[in-house]
Design a protein around this motif. Sequence first.
Motif, PDB file in Angstrom:
ATOM      1  N   ALA A  50      16.740  -1.350  28.824  1.00  0.00           N
ATOM      2  CA  ALA A  50      16.292  -0.176  29.578  1.00  0.00           C
ATOM      3  C   ALA A  50      14.984   0.347  29.001  1.00  0.00           C
ATOM      4  N   THR A  51      14.205   1.019  29.838  1.00  0.00           N
ATOM      5  CA  THR A  51      13.051   1.774  29.353  1.00  0.00           C
ATOM      6  C   THR A  51      13.577   2.988  28.601  1.00  0.00           C
ATOM      7  N   ILE A  52      13.093   3.184  27.374  1.00  0.00           N
ATOM      8  CA  ILE A  52      13.563   4.288  26.542  1.00  0.00           C
ATOM      9  C   ILE A  52      12.400   5.229  26.245  1.00  0.00           C
ATOM     10  N   VAL A  53      12.627   6.511  26.472  1.00  0.00           N
ATOM     11  CA  VAL A  53      11.632   7.539  26.188  1.00  0.00           C
ATOM     12  C   VAL A  53      12.072   8.344  24.975  1.00  0.00           C
ATOM     13  N   LEU A  54      11.192   8.415  23.968  1.00  0.00           N
ATOM     14  CA  LEU A  54      11.412   9.238  22.784  1.00  0.00           C
ATOM     15  C   LEU A  54      10.538  10.491  22.857  1.00  0.00           C
ATOM     16  N   PHE A  55      10.963  11.544  22.172  1.00  0.00           N
ATOM     17  CA  PHE A  55      10.218  12.801  22.153  1.00  0.00           C
ATOM     18  C   PHE A  55       9.802  13.149  20.733  1.00  0.00           C
ATOM     19  N   THR A  56       8.532  13.439  20.535  1.00  0.00           N
ATOM     20  CA  THR A  56       8.155  14.076  19.283  1.00  0.00           C
ATOM     21  C   THR A  56       8.550  15.546  19.368  1.00  0.00           C
ATOM     22  N   GLY A  57       8.741  16.170  18.220  1.00  0.00           N
ATOM     23  CA  GLY A  57       9.047  17.589  18.199  1.00  0.00           C
ATOM     24  C   GLY A  57       7.798  18.413  18.471  1.00  0.00           C
ATOM     25  N   PRO A  58       7.948  19.602  19.039  1.00  0.00           N
ATOM     26  CA  PRO A  58       6.795  20.456  19.323  1.00  0.00           C
ATOM     27  C   PRO A  58       6.227  21.057  18.043  1.00  0.00           C
ATOM     28  N   ASP A  59       4.969  21.434  18.113  1.00  0.00           N
ATOM     29  CA  ASP A  59       4.316  22.131  17.000  1.00  0.00           C
ATOM     30  C   ASP A  59       4.757  23.593  17.044  1.00  0.00           C
ATOM     31  N   LEU A  60       5.585  23.995  16.095  1.00  0.00           N
ATOM     32  CA  LEU A  60       6.146  25.343  16.071  1.00  0.00           C
ATOM     33  C   LEU A  60       5.411  26.262  15.109  1.00  0.00           C
ATOM     34  N   GLY A  61       4.149  25.927  14.828  1.00  0.00           N
ATOM     35  CA  GLY A  61       3.362  26.762  13.941  1.00  0.00           C
ATOM     36  C   GLY A  61       3.174  28.174  14.443  1.00  0.00           C
ATOM     37  N   PHE A  62       3.321  28.376  15.737  1.00  0.00           N
ATOM     38  CA  PHE A  62       3.170  29.710  16.325  1.00  0.00           C
ATOM     39  C   PHE A  62       4.397  30.583  16.101  1.00  0.00           C
ATOM     40  N   SER A  63       5.526  29.979  15.685  1.00  0.00           N
ATOM     41  CA  SER A  63       6.786  30.704  15.568  1.00  0.00           C
ATOM     42  C   SER A  63       7.013  31.163  14.134  1.00  0.00           C
ATOM     43  N   PRO A  64       7.090  32.468  13.878  1.00  0.00           N
ATOM     44  CA  PRO A  64       7.355  32.938  12.513  1.00  0.00           C
ATOM     45  C   PRO A  64       8.664  32.404  11.941  1.00  0.00           C
ATOM     46  N   VAL A  65       9.654  32.184  12.776  1.00  0.00           N
ATOM     47  CA  VAL A  65      10.961  31.720  12.296  1.00  0.00           C
ATOM     48  C   VAL A  65      10.913  30.253  11.872  1.00  0.00           C
ATOM     49  N   PHE A  66      10.216  29.410  12.646  1.00  0.00           N
ATOM     50  CA  PHE A  66      10.234  27.971  12.406  1.00  0.00           C
ATOM     51  C   PHE A  66       8.945  27.427  11.798  1.00  0.00           C
ATOM     52  N   ARG A  67       8.000  28.301  11.486  1.00  0.00           N
ATOM     53  CA  ARG A  67       6.735  27.840  10.909  1.00  0.00           C
ATOM     54  C   ARG A  67       6.968  27.070   9.611  1.00  0.00           C
ATOM     55  N   GLY A  68       7.981  27.452   8.863  1.00  0.00           N
ATOM     56  CA  GLY A  68       8.250  26.817   7.581  1.00  0.00           C
ATOM     57  C   GLY A  68       8.711  25.371   7.677  1.00  0.00           C
ATOM     58  N   VAL A  69       9.217  24.945   8.837  1.00  0.00           N
ATOM     59  CA  VAL A  69       9.677  23.557   8.991  1.00  0.00           C
ATOM     60  C   VAL A  69       8.640  22.704   9.713  1.00  0.00           C
ATOM     61  N   ARG A  70       7.462  23.268   9.949  1.00  0.00           N
ATOM     62  CA  ARG A  70       6.416  22.543  10.686  1.00  0.00           C
ATOM     63  C   ARG A  70       6.079  21.213  10.006  1.00  0.00           C
ATOM     64  N   GLY A  71       6.012  21.204   8.678  1.00  0.00           N
ATOM     65  CA  GLY A  71       5.685  19.972   7.967  1.00  0.00           C
ATOM     66  C   GLY A  71       6.738  18.897   8.147  1.00  0.00           C
ATOM     67  N   ARG A  72       8.021  19.275   8.099  1.00  0.00           N
ATOM     68  CA  ARG A  72       9.088  18.288   8.281  1.00  0.00           C
ATOM     69  C   ARG A  72       9.067  17.720   9.698  1.00  0.00           C
ATOM     70  N   ILE A  73       8.787  18.588  10.677  1.00  0.00           N
ATOM     71  CA  ILE A  73       8.698  18.102  12.055  1.00  0.00           C
ATOM     72  C   ILE A  73       7.560  17.093  12.189  1.00  0.00           C
ATOM     73  N   ALA A  74       6.414  17.390  11.557  1.00  0.00           N
ATOM     74  CA  ALA A  74       5.266  16.483  11.635  1.00  0.00           C
ATOM     75  C   ALA A  74       5.590  15.129  11.007  1.00  0.00           C
ATOM     76  N   ILE A  75       6.288  15.125   9.875  1.00  0.00           N
ATOM     77  CA  ILE A  75       6.678  13.865   9.237  1.00  0.00           C
ATOM     78  C   ILE A  75       7.630  13.081  10.133  1.00  0.00           C
ATOM     79  N   TYR A  76       8.602  13.779  10.696  1.00  0.00           N
ATOM     80  CA  TYR A  76       9.550  13.117  11.598  1.00  0.00           C
ATOM     81  C   TYR A  76       8.821  12.525  12.802  1.00  0.00           C
ATOM     82  N   ASN A  77       7.854  13.273  13.328  1.00  0.00           N
ATOM     83  CA  ASN A  77       7.098  12.784  14.480  1.00  0.00           C
ATOM     84  C   ASN A  77       6.352  11.486  14.167  1.00  0.00           C
ATOM     85  N   GLU A  78       5.749  11.417  12.992  1.00  0.00           N
ATOM     86  CA  GLU A  78       5.038  10.189  12.628  1.00  0.00           C
ATOM     87  C   GLU A  78       6.002   9.012  12.529  1.00  0.00           C
TER      88      GLU A  78
END
Length: 264
Positions: A119-147
């Motif tokens: 099947a054709t499979i679509v993956l999603f990178t996580g969004p850049d949550l740098g704008f969110s005060p609550v999730f800004r701290g995990v922005r680096g982990r999301i970026a690593i996961y995305n790569e």
Amino acid sequence: MNSGTKQHPWSRYVALGDSFTEGIGDPEPASLGGYRGWADRIAEVLSAGTDDFAYANLAVRGKVLRQIVDEQIEPVLSLRPNLITISAGGNDVIRPRSDPDEVAVRCEAAIERLKRDNATIVLFTGPDLGFSPVFRGVRGRIAIYNENLRAIAVRQECVVADLWALTEIQDPRMWAPDRLHLNALGHHAVARSVLSALNVANVLQAYDPEPMPDGTWRGARTDDLVWARTYLAPWLLRRARRQSSGDNLLPKRPTALSLNGPRA
């Protein structure tokens, strides 16, 4: 066939994942489960001009990658889809002391299983949550996961829907009142992004439905207090208790069903 929609090769689409794919934040009483979301919107577009098109959505809110693998992959394969979307690992990566590299290894193992029937499979990178005060701290982990996900997509020949690059959804007006999930406008933007990644022409327009007008500064501060009491505190409590909002819930579309046609 609808004007503006070109034919595509898919006749059976199955979505798996967590609240993002279930459509939480985009309430719609007419949709199964009471939520519409980007996956429903994509299915509506793909069903246009395809008489035998069928769609299932096995996503359940709050699920971590292990639960998605254990509970959803075999049911997905049993439905024999030729198009699969999977957004998984986000709930793992945002947890304290999570290892995005380790999560990515488990995600690739899941992708390898999903490839069984080509099947054709679509993956999603996580969004850049740098704008969110609550999730800004995990922005680096999301970026690593995305790569990691981008590398997986190359190895496994998957399509990537790049939400990190989808700057539209960094607009606070794209988010539901809980600030954890996209609203109808945000889900609409994601649907457009996925259709673009699949190279499917469509008539979906940017910022349609129109965004809510900006509020006042004082109103925003009042909203912050209400939001913290209504959404943030219960979310933190569930995390402390190792509970999930999806505990004991079933998928909204466990069977591949035909659609009556696209909706605007």
